[in-house]
Design a protein around this motif. Structure first.
Motif, PDB file in Angstrom:
ATOM      1  N   TRP A  52       0.845  -1.202   0.000  1.00 17.38           N
ATOM      2  CA  TRP A  52       0.000   0.000   0.000  1.00 17.38           C
ATOM      3  C   TRP A  52       0.877   1.247   0.000  1.00 17.38           C
ATOM      4  O   TRP A  52       0.952   1.957  -0.997  1.00 17.38           O
ATOM      5  N   ILE A  53       1.549   1.510   1.115  1.00 19.82           N
ATOM      6  CA  ILE A  53       2.431   2.674   1.157  1.00 19.82           C
ATOM      7  C   ILE A  53       3.845   2.117   1.201  1.00 19.82           C
ATOM      8  O   ILE A  53       4.427   1.951   2.264  1.00 19.82           O
ATOM      9  N   SER A  54       4.381   1.810   0.032  1.00 16.79           N
ATOM     10  CA  SER A  54       5.669   1.118  -0.024  1.00 16.79           C
ATOM     11  C   SER A  54       6.758   1.944   0.650  1.00 16.79           C
ATOM     12  O   SER A  54       7.670   1.411   1.267  1.00 16.79           O
ATOM     13  N   GLU A  55       6.617   3.260   0.531  1.00  7.87           N
ATOM     14  CA  GLU A  55       7.599   4.167   1.108  1.00  7.87           C
ATOM     15  C   GLU A  55       7.793   3.918   2.612  1.00  7.87           C
ATOM     16  O   GLU A  55       8.885   4.073   3.137  1.00  7.87           O
ATOM     17  N   TRP A  56       6.745   3.534   3.276  1.00  8.27           N
ATOM     18  CA  TRP A  56       6.803   3.333   4.720  1.00  8.27           C
ATOM     19  C   TRP A  56       6.747   1.849   5.114  1.00  8.27           C
ATOM     20  O   TRP A  56       6.604   1.531   6.288  1.00  8.27           O
ATOM     21  N   ILE A  82       4.345  -0.322   4.412  1.00  8.77           N
ATOM     22  CA  ILE A  82       2.995  -0.598   4.899  1.00  8.77           C
ATOM     23  C   ILE A  82       2.219  -1.335   3.816  1.00  8.77           C
ATOM     24  O   ILE A  82       2.266  -0.963   2.648  1.00  8.77           O
ATOM     25  N   PHE A 115       0.024  -0.517  10.947  1.00 10.15           N
ATOM     26  CA  PHE A 115      -0.468   0.768  10.456  1.00 10.15           C
ATOM     27  C   PHE A 115      -1.923   0.661  10.014  1.00 10.15           C
ATOM     28  O   PHE A 115      -2.769   1.473  10.362  1.00 10.15           O
ATOM     29  N   VAL A 119       4.895   3.163  15.687  1.00  8.17           N
ATOM     30  CA  VAL A 119       6.045   3.631  14.903  1.00  8.17           C
ATOM     31  C   VAL A 119       7.342   3.168  15.558  1.00  8.17           C
ATOM     32  O   VAL A 119       8.267   2.686  14.884  1.00  8.17           O
ATOM     33  N   PHE A 170      10.301   0.777  13.989  1.00  6.20           N
ATOM     34  CA  PHE A 170      11.680   1.238  13.841  1.00  6.20           C
ATOM     35  C   PHE A 170      12.656   0.383  14.638  1.00  6.20           C
ATOM     36  O   PHE A 170      13.754   0.077  14.167  1.00  6.20           O
ATOM     37  N   LEU A 224      12.336  -1.698   7.031  1.00  4.15           N
ATOM     38  CA  LEU A 224      11.258  -1.088   7.803  1.00  4.15           C
ATOM     39  C   LEU A 224       9.931  -1.695   7.353  1.00  4.15           C
ATOM     40  O   LEU A 224       9.571  -1.626   6.190  1.00  4.15           O
ATOM     41  N   PHE A 241       5.720  -2.665   8.773  1.00  4.70           N
ATOM     42  CA  PHE A 241       4.694  -2.596   9.809  1.00  4.70           C
ATOM     43  C   PHE A 241       3.912  -3.901   9.878  1.00  4.70           C
ATOM     44  O   PHE A 241       2.871  -3.961  10.509  1.00  4.70           O
TER      45      PHE A 241
END
Lengths: 503, 505
Positions: B80-84, B86, B144, B192, B196, B205, B207
C-alpha cells in the motif's frame, strides 16, 4: 573619489545568472507587474479576470518549478546569482507549495472580493508579491537576501491584512501586524548583524565553514549565541510560536478571510522553510545550543496552541490557535532533523516539508468554507454561524468535516499522513517524549474540530440566512477536499516526492 | 500501487473474501450517501443488501474456515504505502474468526431491527462505514492498517451517538471520541517505535504484524514501554478500570443501535487488540505486566458489578455490567493459558450477543415507556409475558447460567486462570455472584410486582421484534449447549499463541 567609484563599477562583473533556474520568481513577478501596472491603468476588468490572471500566474510558476524539479534529478544542488540563492529540492518543493497555495487562495479571494464589491487588481498583485517574497525566502542562501524576501512578504501581508476596506477590524489588524511585525524584523536583522560579527559573512555555507573551526567558536561565542537567539525570536514571531504568538489570533481574525488563508499557508511555508534552512545549514556546529530552545518552543507551542484553541468562540480565532498548534508539530520535525549524524535525521526535514504542503491545502480549504459561511462583510465568523450547516448545505458541511477531521489527524485523510510523518521522524531519532506530547496536543486540538462539527451537524440552524457558494470558492473547496482524501488514501503520491527533499 | 505480494506460510485465498468484507459495507455506505433522500426505500434497500451480503460472506468464510488451523487463513496482502513499508495485509485466524462473523451478523440485524426515527439516510451511511471500520480492525495484520481502522471507527460512532442519541448525546459522543483518541495517541507512537526498533531484526522497515512478531527481539525494557503504549489504547477501548468513565455515558446516551454495536463489537476491539498486538508482539512484557493487568481486571469486575447494582437507570446498569464482563475477558487473556484465553475469546462473542440483546431489550422498553428509570417500571411480566421471557433468557445468559453461552466462556476463563492466577480468580468469582445479584434484582424491579397505570398498557412484543430476538436467543442457547464447534476453531490459534509466549521466555 568619484572617479575611483566609476572605475570600480566599470570593472565590476555581475554574477552569472541562470535565468531559467529562477524562472518561477520571474513568472510571479511578471504576473504581479501585469496586475498592478496594467490592471490599474485599464478600466475595471470583467468579473473573475483578475483572479484568473493571478491563478494562471501561480500555476505557470508551479509548472516551471515542476520542470526544474525534473531537471534537478540530473543536476546536483547548486547556488545561483553569485551564491545568493540556492537551487535544490528543498527550495523547489517549498516554491511549489507557495504557488499552489496562491492559486487556491486566488479562487477564494475572487469569491470574497466580488461579494464585497471590491474586485480589483491590488489584492491579487499583492498576493503575488507576497509569493515572490516567500519564494526568495525559501531559496535564500544568504541572510541578507533572506531578509529582503522576508520584508517583501511581510509588507505585502500588512497591506493585505488591512485591505478589507469596509471593516474597521481589518485596518486595526493590519496596523497591529505592521507594528509587531516591524519589531520582529528588527530582532531578525539584529540577529543577522551579530551573526555577521561573529562569523564575518552572511552566506549560509561560508558561515557554517567559519563556525566549524574551533578558534572562532571559542572567541566569538557571546556574539554568536546572541545572534542565534535573536534570529530565532524573529523567526518564532513570523511562524507564530508560543510565546511569540500573541498577534496571530487578532490578525487572523481581523484580516479578510482569504488573506487569513494566505497567511496560514504561504506565510507559514516561507518562514518555516527559511528557519529550517538557516538553522540546518548555517548553524549545525551550534546544534547543542539551539536544539533545547527548539524543544521548549515546540512543547509550549503544541500545548498552549491546542488549549487556547479550545476555549475560543470565533471560528477564525479557533483556527488561528489551531495553526499555532500545527506549527508546534512542524517544529517537532525540525527537532528530529537536528539530530545530525543519526541515520534517520533526514526524515525530519522531509516530514516537516510534507506537513507544510498538506497543512497549506487544509488551511486554505478550511478558511474557504469559513469565508463562504461568513457571508457579506466577513461578518458571521462566530461558531454559532455554523449551526445547522449540515441541514442548510449538506455537501459544504461534509467537505468542511473532511477538512476538520484531516486537521485533527484522522486516518485516511492527508492530515494523518502529515502527523504520521512527523511522529515517524521523531521516533526514528528516539525523541519519544516529544512524539507523545505532540500526539496528546493533537487530541486536545481535536476537541476544537469536534466543536465545529457539532455546530454543523448536531445543532439546529440559528437563522434562516442562506449560505451561497460561488463557483470559484466551490472549486477551491472541492480541490482542497479532493487533495485531502487523495493524499490520505494514497500517500505514496506525496511521499515519493517529499522523500527526495534535501538541501 | 497495489502490487500483490505472495508469501509462503500463509494460506492465500483465490477470492479476496476478506478485502470484500471490508469493501462491501464501504461501498454500501457510499451508495447510500449518493442516493437521494426522497427515495427512502431505496436507501434502506441498499443498506440492507450490502450489510446482508457482508454477513453472508462472513458466514461463508466461517463454513470454509478449516477446523484445526492455527495460522492465518484467507490472507490477502498488497503493498500500500511502499515508502513506509505498509501493506494491505488481511487475515483471519481462530481468535478473530468469530469476531468477524459476529460483526457480519450483528450489523444487518441492527439495520433491519432498529428504527433510528429520523435521518435514515445518514444513519445508515454511518452504520455501514462503522461496519467497514470494525471489520478492518479485526482483519488487519499490519500495524499501520490496524491503526487506521481502529481510529476511523471513532468518526461514525461519534456521529451515531451525537446525532441519534438521547439528552446528553453531544457530551457523551465528545467524551467517547477524545478518550479513545487520547489512548490511540500513545499507540501510534508505540506502533512507529515498534516498527523502527524491529528494523534491526527484520532488516527492512515494515509494519507487518506477523513479520515483526516472528523476527523482532526487543530488549526487555524496550518491550515493556512499547507494550504499555499499546495497552493504554486498548485499556481505554475495553474499557479497563480506571479508564472506563466514558463508557456509561456513551452507552446510555447512544441510540439503541449504537449501544448494541458498541457493546457487541466495538469494545471487543480492545480485548482483541490486547491479544493480537499486546500478547503476540510483546510476550515477555505481557508476562511481566500480568499482575497489574489481572488486578485491574478484577477491580473492574467488582467495581462494575457494584456500580451496576446501584444504578437507577436500566441502560446504565447494563453499561456497568459490561465493565464487569469485559474484566473477565481481560482476566482470561492475561492468565496466559490456552484454556483461559480460549474462554476469553469465547466470552468476547458471548458478551457481544448477550449484552447486545440486553441493550436491544432496554431500547424496546424505552420505545414503549420513554423512560429508562427502573423505579418507573414494574410489573411488566403480567402485561407482556413473552417480552419478559426473552428478557429472562438473555439476562440469565449474561449472568452465566449453565446451559447458556455465558456459562461456557466464564467457566473456561475461571478454570483456565486458576493455575496461573489463583487469588485473582478467587476474588473474581465473587463477581459472578454479584452479577446474579444486580441482574436478578433489576429483573425483579422491572418485571415483577403489580404494574402501575403507565405500565398497564405496556405493549407485548411485536412479530418483528420477536424474530430479531429469536436470532439472539438461538445463538445463546446453541453456544451454551454445544460450544464444541466454536472451541474447536478458537483453540488451535490460541494454542499457537501460547506456544509463542512460552518460546519467548
Amino acid at each position: 573619489m568619484m572617479t575611483k567609484l566609476i572605475a570600480a563599477t566599470s570593472t565590476f562583473d555581475g554574477p552569472a545568472i541562470q535565468w531559467f533556474k529562477i524562472s518561477p520568481v520571474l513568472a510571479l513577478l511578471g504576473g504581479a507587474l501585469l496586475l498592478i501596472l496594467v490592471g490599474s491603468l485599464t478600466p475595471q476588468w470583467k468579473r473573475g479576470w483578475y483572479a484568473t490572471a493571478s491563478v494562471v500566474t501561480a500555476i505557470t510558476a508551479a509548472i516551471l518549478t515542476g520542470v526544474l524539479w525534473n531537471q534537478m534529478s540530473d543536476d546536483k544542488p547548486s547556488t545561483l546569482v553569485g551564491g545568493a540563492i540556492s537551487f535544490d529540492h528543498f527550495a523547489l518543493f517549498a516554491t511549489f507549495t507557495i504557488c499552489v497555495a496562491v492559486a487556491l487562495v486566488s479562487l477564494v479571494a475572487n469569491d470574497y472580493l466580488t461579494r464585497e464589491g471590491e474586485d480589483g487588481p491590488e489584492v491579487y498583485g499583492l498576493m503575488l508579491t507576497a509569493a515572490i517574497g516567500g519564494v526568495v525566502m525559501v531559496s535564500a542562501n544568504d541572510l541578507l537576501v533572506l531578509f529582503l524576501g522576508l520584508e517583501t512578504l511581510s509588507l505585502s501581508f500588512y497591506l493585505l491584512t488591512a485591505s478589507g476596506r469596509s471593516r474597521a477590524q481589518s485596518g486595526e489588524a493590519g496596523l497591529k501586524y505592521f507594528i509587531l511585525g516591524g519589531f520582529a524584523s528588527a530582532f531578525f536583522l539584529y540577529g543577522v548583524a551579530l551573526l555577521f560579527g561573529a562569523s564575518g559573512t552572511t552566506n549560509l555555507q561560508s558561515m557554517a565553514t567559519v563556525l566549524s573551526t574551533e578558534v572562532n567558536i571559542s572567541t566569538n561565542s557571546g556574539l554568536l549565541l546572541a545572534g542565534i537567539a535573536l534570529l530565532l525570536v524573529g523567526f518564532a514571531f513570523k511562524v507564530s510560536l508560543v510565546p511569540f504568538h500573541v498577534w496571530t489570533p487578532d490578525v487572523y481574525q481581523g484580516a479578510p478571510t482569504p488573506i487569513t488563508a494566505l497567511m496560514g499557508s504561504v506565510g507559514k511555508v516561507a518562514a518555516f522553510s527559511a528557519l529550517i534552512r538557516v538553522f540546518m545549514i548555517a548553524l549545525p556546529s551550534r546544534i547543542d545550543d539551539w536544539r533545547p530552545a527548539i524543544l521548549v518552543l515546540a512543547l509550549l507551542t503544541l500545548v498552549v496552541g491546542s488549549v487556547l484553541a479550545v476555549v475560543q468562540t470565533d471560528v477564525k480565532r479557533m483556527l488561528a490557535y489551531s495553526s499555532i498548534s500545527h506549527a508546534g508539530f512542524i517544529l517537532v520535525g525540525l527537532e528530529a532533523a537536528s539530530h545530525i549524524g543519526h541515520a534517520d535525521a533526514h526524515l525530519g526535514i522531509s516530514s516537516a516539508m510534507g506537513y507544510l504542503f498538506i497543512y497549506s491545502v487544509l488551511v486554505i480549504g478550511t478558511f474557504a468554507v469559513v469565508s463562504v459561511v461568513a457571508g457579506t462583510g466577513d461578518a458571521a465568523t462566530m461558531l454559532d454561524a455554523f449551526k445547522g450547516l449540515g441541514k442548510k448545505r449538506p455537501v459544504l458541511a461534509l467537505g468542511m468535516t473532511v477538512l476538520l477531521l484531516a486537521q485533527a489527524g484522522v486516518p485516511l485523510t492527508s492530515g494523518f499522513v502529515a502527523k504520521f510523518g512527523i511522529i515517524r521522524a521523531a521516533v526514528s531519532v528516539e525523541s519519544y517524549a516529544l512524539a507523545v506530547a505532540a500526539m496528546l496536543a493533537a487530541v486536545i486540538a481535536a476537541f476544537l474540530y469536534l466543536r465545529i462539527m457539532v455546530s454543523m451537524w448536531l445543532s439546529d440552524p440559528a437563522d434562516e440566512a442562506p449560505v451561497s457558494i460561488s463557483r470559484s470558492a466551490g472549486l477551491a473547496i472541492t480541490l482542497a477536499v479532493a487533495a485531502t482524501l487523495l493524499i490520505g488514501i494514497l500517500p505514496n503520491l506525496l511521499l515519493e516526492i517529499s522523500k527526495t527533499i534535501s538541501f | 500501487m497495489f502490487a500483490s505480494i505472495e508469501k509462503a506460510g500463509e494460506a492465500t485465498a483465490s477470492f479476496p473474501i476478506l478485502t470484500m468484507l471490508v469493501l462491501m459495507p464501504l461501498l454500501g455506505a457510499i451508495l447510500v450517501s449518493l442516493l437521494s433522500k426522497k427515495h427512502g426505500e431505496w436507501v434502506k434497500l441498499a443498506a440492507l443488501v450490502s450489510s446482508i451480503a457482508t454477513g453472508a460472506m462472513s458466514v461463508w468464510m466461517l463454513v470454509k474456515f478449516p477446523t484445526g488451523a492455527a495460522g492465518f487463513e484467507f490472507v490477502s496482502k498488497h503493498s500500500w504505502i511502499s515508502e513506509w513499508g505498509i501493506s494491505w495485509h488481511l487475515g483471519v485466524d481462530g481468535i478473530s474468526l468469530f469476531m468477524v462473523v459476529l460483526t457480519g451478523v450483528l450489523f444487518p440485524l441492527v439495520i433491519v431491527g432498529i428504527d433510528p426515527h429520523h435521518d435514515h439516510k445518514s444513519y445508515l451511511a454511518w452504520m455501514l462505514l462503522l461496519e467497514a471500520g470494525v471489520m478492518g480492525s479485526f482483519l488487519s495484520l499490519d500495524l499501520f492498517l490496524f491503526f487506521v481502522f481502529f481510529e476511523i471507527v471513532l468518526v461514525p460512532m461519534y456521529f451515531l451517538i451525537g446525532g441519534w442519541g438521547y439528552e446528553k448525546r453531544v457530551y457523551a459522543a465528545t467524551k467517547f471520541f477524545l478518550y479513545t483518541m487520547a489512548g490511540s495517541a500513545f499507540m501510534l507512537v508505540g506502533i512507529v517505535a515498534t516498527a523502527f526498533l524491529a528494523r534491526r531484526d527484520t532488516g527492512v522497515l515494515t509494519f507487518d504484524l506477523v513479520e515483526i512478531a516472528q523476527k523482532a527481539n526487543f530488549a526487555a525494557g524496550t518491550g515493556r514501554w512499547l507494550f504499555a503504549a499499546f495497552m493504554v489504547a486498548f485499556a481505554v477501548k475495553v474499557p479497563l478500570f480506571p479508564l472506563h468513565t466514558w463508557l456509561p455515558d456513551a452507552h446510555t446516551q447512544a441510540p439503541t443501535g449504537g449501544s448494541v454495536i458498541l457493546a457487541g463489537v466495538l469494545l471487543k476491539m480492545g480485548t482483541y487488540g490486547m491479544l493480537r498486538f499486546g500478547v503476540y508482539l510483546f510476550p515477555q512484557a505481557a508476562i511481566w505486566a500480568k499482575p497489574v493487568l489481572l488486578t485491574l481486571a478484577v477491580i473492574g469486575i467488582l467495581y462494575g458489578a457494584i456500580a451496576a447494582t446501584m444504578q437507577k437507570d436500566l441502560k446504565r446498569l447494563v453499561a456497568y455490567s459490561s465493565v464487569a464482563h469485559l474484566g473477565f475477558i481481560v482476566l482470561g487473556t492475561f492468565a496466559l493459558t490456552t484454556q483461559a484465553i480460549t474462554g476469553g475469546v469465547m466470552q468476547m462473542v458471548n458478551h457481544g450477543v448477550s449484552t447486545g440483546a440486553l441493550f436491544l431489550l432496554v431500547g424496546m422498553i424505552y420505545e414503549r415507556r420513554h423512560t429508562r428509570q427502573i423505579s418507573e417500571l414494574g410489573g411488566i411480566q403480567s402485561v407482556a409475558p413473552i417480552f419478559a421471557g426473552f428478557f429472562m433468557i438473555v439476562m440469565l445468559s449474561s449472568i452465566g447460567l449453565p446451559g447458556l453461552n455465558g456459562f461456557v466462556g466464564e467457566f473456561l476463563v475461571l478454570i483456565g486462570s486458576f493455575p496461573t492466577a489463583r487469588w485473582w480468580v478467587v476474588v473474581a468469582t465473587v463477581g459472578v455472584i454479584l452479577a446474579a445479584l444486580y441482574l436478578l434484582w433489576a429483573y425483579q424491579r422491572v418485571f415483577h410486582g403489580e404494574p402501575n397505570d403507565d405500565n398497564k398498557s405496556f405493549p407485548e412484543i411485536t412479530l418483528r421484534e420477536g424474530l430479531l430476538l429469536s436470532v439472539f436467543v438461538a445463538a445463546i442457547v446453541f453456544a451454551g449447549v454445544y460450544p464444541k464447534p466454536m472451541l474447536d476453531r478458537i483453540q488451535p490459534s490460541v494454542k499457537a499463541l501460547i506456544e509463542h509466549v512460552e518460546a519467548s521466555k
